[in-house]
Design a protein around this motif. Structure first.
Motif, PDB file in Angstrom:
ATOM      1  N   GLU A  97       0.834  -1.209   0.000  1.00 33.24           N
ATOM      2  CA  GLU A  97       0.000   0.000   0.000  1.00 33.24           C
ATOM      3  C   GLU A  97       0.868   1.258   0.000  1.00 33.24           C
ATOM      4  OE1 GLU A  97      -3.021   2.140   3.064  1.00 33.24           O
ATOM      5  OE2 GLU A  97      -3.301  -0.011   2.762  1.00 33.24           O
ATOM      6  N   ARG A  98       1.936   1.268   0.814  1.00 27.13           N
ATOM      7  CA  ARG A  98       2.826   2.432   0.843  1.00 27.13           C
ATOM      8  C   ARG A  98       3.546   2.611  -0.488  1.00 27.13           C
ATOM      9  NH1 ARG A  98       6.821   1.920   5.260  1.00 27.13           N
ATOM     10  NH2 ARG A  98       6.475  -0.292   4.971  1.00 27.13           N
ATOM     11  N   LEU A  99       3.936   1.519  -1.107  1.00 24.67           N
ATOM     12  CA  LEU A  99       4.594   1.579  -2.403  1.00 24.67           C
ATOM     13  C   LEU A  99       3.634   2.123  -3.466  1.00 24.67           C
ATOM     14  CD1 LEU A  99       7.124   0.892  -4.074  1.00 24.67           C
ATOM     15  CD2 LEU A  99       6.153  -1.373  -4.433  1.00 24.67           C
ATOM     16  N   GLU A 100       2.417   1.610  -3.487  1.00 23.87           N
ATOM     17  CA  GLU A 100       1.435   2.060  -4.472  1.00 23.87           C
ATOM     18  C   GLU A 100       1.023   3.510  -4.276  1.00 23.87           C
ATOM     19  OE1 GLU A 100      -1.634  -0.892  -4.113  1.00 23.87           O
ATOM     20  OE2 GLU A 100      -0.679  -2.189  -5.602  1.00 23.87           O
ATOM     21  N   SER A 101       1.017   3.972  -3.022  1.00 27.98           N
ATOM     22  CA  SER A 101       0.619   5.359  -2.757  1.00 27.98           C
ATOM     23  C   SER A 101       1.751   6.348  -3.035  1.00 27.98           C
ATOM     24  CB  SER A 101       0.170   5.512  -1.302  1.00 27.98           C
ATOM     25  OG  SER A 101       1.292   5.424  -0.422  1.00 27.98           O
ATOM     26  N   GLY A 102       2.956   5.828  -3.257  1.00 28.72           N
ATOM     27  CA  GLY A 102       4.092   6.704  -3.529  1.00 28.72           C
ATOM     28  C   GLY A 102       4.828   7.149  -2.277  1.00 28.72           C
ATOM     29  N   VAL A 104       6.765   5.380  -0.495  1.00 27.93           N
ATOM     30  CA  VAL A 104       8.111   4.819  -0.618  1.00 27.93           C
ATOM     31  C   VAL A 104       8.307   4.443  -2.075  1.00 27.93           C
ATOM     32  CG1 VAL A 104       8.207   3.925   1.737  1.00 27.93           C
ATOM     33  CG2 VAL A 104       7.329   2.473  -0.078  1.00 27.93           C
ATOM     34  N   ARG A 105       9.554   4.179  -2.465  1.00 29.57           N
ATOM     35  CA  ARG A 105       9.804   3.792  -3.842  1.00 29.57           C
ATOM     36  C   ARG A 105      10.786   2.634  -3.883  1.00 29.57           C
ATOM     37  NH1 ARG A 105      14.367   5.526  -6.808  1.00 29.57           N
ATOM     38  NH2 ARG A 105      15.878   6.599  -5.510  1.00 29.57           N
ATOM     39  N   MET A 106      10.714   1.903  -4.964  1.00 34.59           N
ATOM     40  CA  MET A 106      11.658   0.818  -5.191  1.00 34.59           C
ATOM     41  C   MET A 106      12.928   1.449  -5.758  1.00 34.59           C
ATOM     42  SD  MET A 106      10.091  -2.206  -4.601  1.00 34.59           S
ATOM     43  CE  MET A 106      11.000  -3.380  -5.546  1.00 34.59           C
ATOM     44  N   ILE A 107      14.068   0.993  -5.291  1.00 32.55           N
ATOM     45  CA  ILE A 107      15.331   1.502  -5.810  1.00 32.55           C
ATOM     46  C   ILE A 107      15.808   0.536  -6.883  1.00 32.55           C
ATOM     47  CG2 ILE A 107      17.705   2.124  -5.243  1.00 32.55           C
ATOM     48  CD1 ILE A 107      16.736   2.543  -2.343  1.00 32.55           C
ATOM     49  N   PRO A 108      16.000   1.020  -8.112  1.00 38.25           N
ATOM     50  CA  PRO A 108      16.460   0.137  -9.185  1.00 38.25           C
ATOM     51  C   PRO A 108      17.811  -0.488  -8.840  1.00 38.25           C
ATOM     52  CG  PRO A 108      15.734   2.247 -10.065  1.00 38.25           C
ATOM     53  CD  PRO A 108      15.769   2.382  -8.572  1.00 38.25           C
ATOM     54  N   LEU A 109      17.997  -1.726  -9.222  1.00 35.47           N
ATOM     55  CA  LEU A 109      19.222  -2.459  -8.947  1.00 35.47           C
ATOM     56  C   LEU A 109      20.444  -1.719  -9.480  1.00 35.47           C
ATOM     57  CD1 LEU A 109      20.560  -5.003  -7.841  1.00 35.47           C
ATOM     58  CD2 LEU A 109      20.131  -6.089 -10.049  1.00 35.47           C
ATOM     59  N   GLU A 111      20.898   1.434  -9.744  1.00 38.03           N
ATOM     60  CA  GLU A 111      21.194   2.565  -8.848  1.00 38.03           C
ATOM     61  C   GLU A 111      21.948   2.095  -7.607  1.00 38.03           C
ATOM     62  OE1 GLU A 111      18.520   5.649  -6.278  1.00 38.03           O
ATOM     63  OE2 GLU A 111      17.822   5.252  -8.336  1.00 38.03           O
ATOM     64  N   VAL A 112      21.549   0.967  -7.046  1.00 38.37           N
ATOM     65  CA  VAL A 112      22.225   0.408  -5.876  1.00 38.37           C
ATOM     66  C   VAL A 112      23.646  -0.017  -6.253  1.00 38.37           C
ATOM     67  CG1 VAL A 112      22.208  -1.464  -4.181  1.00 38.37           C
ATOM     68  CG2 VAL A 112      20.076  -0.322  -4.801  1.00 38.37           C
ATOM     69  N   ALA A 113      23.779  -0.678  -7.405  1.00 35.14           N
ATOM     70  CA  ALA A 113      25.093  -1.138  -7.861  1.00 35.14           C
ATOM     71  C   ALA A 113      26.028   0.042  -8.075  1.00 35.14           C
ATOM     72  CB  ALA A 113      24.949  -1.932  -9.160  1.00 35.14           C
ATOM     73  N   ALA A 114      25.527   1.117  -8.688  1.00 36.19           N
ATOM     74  CA  ALA A 114      26.368   2.292  -8.939  1.00 36.19           C
ATOM     75  C   ALA A 114      26.784   2.925  -7.612  1.00 36.19           C
ATOM     76  CB  ALA A 114      25.603   3.298  -9.793  1.00 36.19           C
ATOM     77  N   LYS A 115      25.875   3.001  -6.651  1.00 35.61           N
ATOM     78  CA  LYS A 115      26.168   3.613  -5.354  1.00 35.61           C
ATOM     79  C   LYS A 115      27.291   2.866  -4.631  1.00 35.61           C
ATOM     80  CE  LYS A 115      24.065   4.858  -0.941  1.00 35.61           C
ATOM     81  NZ  LYS A 115      22.828   4.947  -0.182  1.00 35.61           N
ATOM     82  N   TYR A 116      27.308   1.544  -4.750  1.00 36.56           N
ATOM     83  CA  TYR A 116      28.296   0.754  -4.028  1.00 36.56           C
ATOM     84  C   TYR A 116      29.426   0.247  -4.910  1.00 36.56           C
ATOM     85  CZ  TYR A 116      24.990   0.964  -0.199  1.00 36.56           C
ATOM     86  OH  TYR A 116      24.164   1.431   0.779  1.00 36.56           O
ATOM     87  N   GLY A 117      29.478   0.725  -6.155  1.00 36.06           N
ATOM     88  CA  GLY A 117      30.574   0.378  -7.047  1.00 36.06           C
ATOM     89  C   GLY A 117      30.575  -1.062  -7.486  1.00 36.06           C
ATOM     90  N   VAL A 118      29.419  -1.663  -7.587  1.00 32.67           N
ATOM     91  CA  VAL A 118      29.314  -3.057  -8.015  1.00 32.67           C
ATOM     92  C   VAL A 118      28.963  -3.071  -9.494  1.00 32.67           C
ATOM     93  CG1 VAL A 118      28.025  -5.208  -7.698  1.00 32.67           C
ATOM     94  CG2 VAL A 118      28.549  -3.773  -5.731  1.00 32.67           C
ATOM     95  N   LYS A 119      29.680  -3.921 -10.250  1.00 34.90           N
ATOM     96  CA  LYS A 119      29.370  -4.059 -11.678  1.00 34.90           C
ATOM     97  C   LYS A 119      28.354  -5.161 -11.873  1.00 34.90           C
ATOM     98  CE  LYS A 119      33.749  -2.340 -13.329  1.00 34.90           C
ATOM     99  NZ  LYS A 119      34.882  -2.524 -14.211  1.00 34.90           N
ATOM    100  N   LEU A 120      27.390  -4.887 -12.703  1.00 35.89           N
ATOM    101  CA  LEU A 120      26.356  -5.892 -12.999  1.00 35.89           C
ATOM    102  C   LEU A 120      26.690  -6.668 -14.231  1.00 35.89           C
ATOM    103  CD1 LEU A 120      23.133  -3.851 -12.210  1.00 35.89           C
ATOM    104  CD2 LEU A 120      24.278  -5.516 -10.784  1.00 35.89           C
TER     105      LEU A 120
END
Length: 120
Positions: A97-102, A104-109, A111-120
């Motif tokens: 419900e919180r996700l659908e109402s906006g 909170v948001r899902m963080i794209p993978l 974006e997480v990889a770039a933040k922590y310097g992980v290569k996909l």
């Protein structure tokens, strides 16, 4: 389990309206419509008896409770699985419900990889 009344009516060229008329007030019209749509979980024995009798009068055929209901073990196990998941994660519906109402948001993978310097 699922109701098959709507399928039976359609196959015989009948409508829930016609069936409700045949019942002549023995079963509430809205109940007949709900059962024909498959939107009800509980029906008492008297209602089942009236439905079967009215179907027989309209079609000239004998129907049983087995004709009106269909049991699917796969459906039952899926419902049990859903119930188990909800029991294991009681806050999941609130999260969705919180996700659908906006709120909170899902963080794209990526974006997480770039933040922590992980290569996909």
């Amino acid at each position: 389990m699922r109701w098959r009344l709507g399928e039976i009516l359609q196959a015989r060229g009948l409508t829930a309206y016609k069936l409700a008329g045949q019942l002549n007030g023995k079963v509430n019209r809205n109940s007949v419509y709900a059962i024909a749509r498959g939107d009800t979980d509980r029906v008492d024995r008297a209602t089942l008896g009236h439905l079967l009798s009215a179907l027989g009068e309209l079609t000239g055929q004998r129907y049983t409770v087995g004709d009106l209901l269909e049991y699917s073990p796969e459906e039952e196990s899926a419902e049990a699985e859903t119930a188990a998941t909800l029991a294991d994660h009681p806050d999941i519906l609130d999260r969705v419900e919180r996700l659908e109402s906006g709120a909170v948001r899902m963080i794209p993978l990526e974006e997480v990889a770039a933040k922590y310097g992980v290569k996909l």
